[in-house]
Write an enzyme that holds these catalytic residues in place. Sequence first.
Site, PDB file in Angstrom:
ATOM      1  N   SER A   6      -8.535 -13.743   0.911  1.00 10.13           N
ATOM      2  CA  SER A   6      -8.832 -13.021   2.154  1.00 10.13           C
ATOM      3  C   SER A   6      -9.937 -13.728   2.937  1.00 10.13           C
ATOM      4  O   SER A   6      -9.851 -13.864   4.161  1.00 10.13           O
ATOM      5  CB  SER A   6      -9.205 -11.565   1.851  1.00 10.13           C
ATOM      6  OG  SER A   6     -10.138 -11.478   0.794  1.00 10.13           O
TER       7      SER A   6
ATOM      8  N   LYS B  82      -9.165  -9.100 -10.225  1.00  9.55           N
ATOM      9  CA  LYS B  82     -10.331  -9.080  -9.340  1.00  9.55           C
ATOM     10  C   LYS B  82     -10.408  -7.696  -8.721  1.00  9.55           C
ATOM     11  O   LYS B  82      -9.476  -7.249  -8.052  1.00  9.55           O
ATOM     12  CB  LYS B  82     -10.227 -10.137  -8.240  1.00  9.55           C
ATOM     13  CG  LYS B  82     -11.405 -10.091  -7.258  1.00  9.55           C
ATOM     14  CD  LYS B  82     -11.211 -10.998  -6.056  1.00  9.55           C
ATOM     15  CE  LYS B  82     -12.407 -10.863  -5.103  1.00  9.55           C
ATOM     16  NZ  LYS B  82     -12.234 -11.658  -3.859  1.00  9.55           N
TER      17      LYS B  82
END
Length: 337
Positions: free
Chosen positions: A52, A179
């Site tokens: 991201s 994550k």
Amino acid sequence: MASSIVRPLQAGIYAPIPTFFAPETEDLDLPTFASHIVRLAKAGVRPLLSGSMGEAHHLSHAERVTLIKTARKALDEAGFTTIPIIAGTGAGSTRETVQLSIEAAEAGADYAIVIISGYFVGALAGNRKALKAFWAEVAEKSPIPIIIYNYPGASGGIDLDSDLITELATESPNIAGVKLTCGNVGKLTRITATVSDPSFASQHPRKNVNAPFLVLGGFTDFILPSAFVDAHGAITGLANVAPHAVATLFEVSEKSKKDLSLLSEAQRLQGIIARADFTIAKTSIAGTKLLLEKLYGYGGNPRKPLPPIEKDAATAIWEHPHTVELVRLERELSGKL
């Protein structure tokens, strides 16, 4: 291409690398990208590409491949031949995610990290069976181990619970970790209680023996408490800005488990870094690039339609006491006062 060099997936600090662009054309700025990765490697921080922070949504398949090849070449030439590359491969469909994972492996990535698209959140968010099937199928078909990326903010609010993640960990041997950018420390603790138990590795062996199941935070503000429940570090954007500080926090936190005299120093570092992470994260990708520009002379803007940081906001984040404190710490630890 596949390599004979073994690059284990290890506990520690990973940084989601920003993708840098030429100011006029928005073409990839590969020299800046390469030098940034090497700078972080020298501080003990490993790279994650096309996540991201790396604006994966703005990158073509070919650009993702180029970034992997560029990173591998830069690391190898700098002597970091055993540092692994994690590549983001999440896409809109299971089919494309698998294809991106294959392309990443062929380009030289050692591991993939996979987020689910939030475009059809209405159909997926409450469908546990579909969510589980997505990661299970990608893991089964990917030539490299995958890491689950749980980030509700980038997937339309889809937030995997600890039971589902633990099921995937036990049932899919090609899944090598998670994550948690949901920031849920309780979830991290519950998952870690399973995968860090000494019996887990023997009862649920991984397909790749060099890819144990790691539980990684998505922020730096709980690295110290994560260490004490035997989690494995973090993948954090702040490590781009202050790699020495974040890597040192991880190291001191781990050592303090055996030597409690170090705990007060770990707490001090955690406080500085947690405050900075909370403040800087509010400015997103543009804010991180602004700080890189201020500190290291490169950064630039995100690709459109993401806007650059406004001038007043840039001044505010650079002069914020939390940023100032972090910059001072980073300069002390890097020896660049």
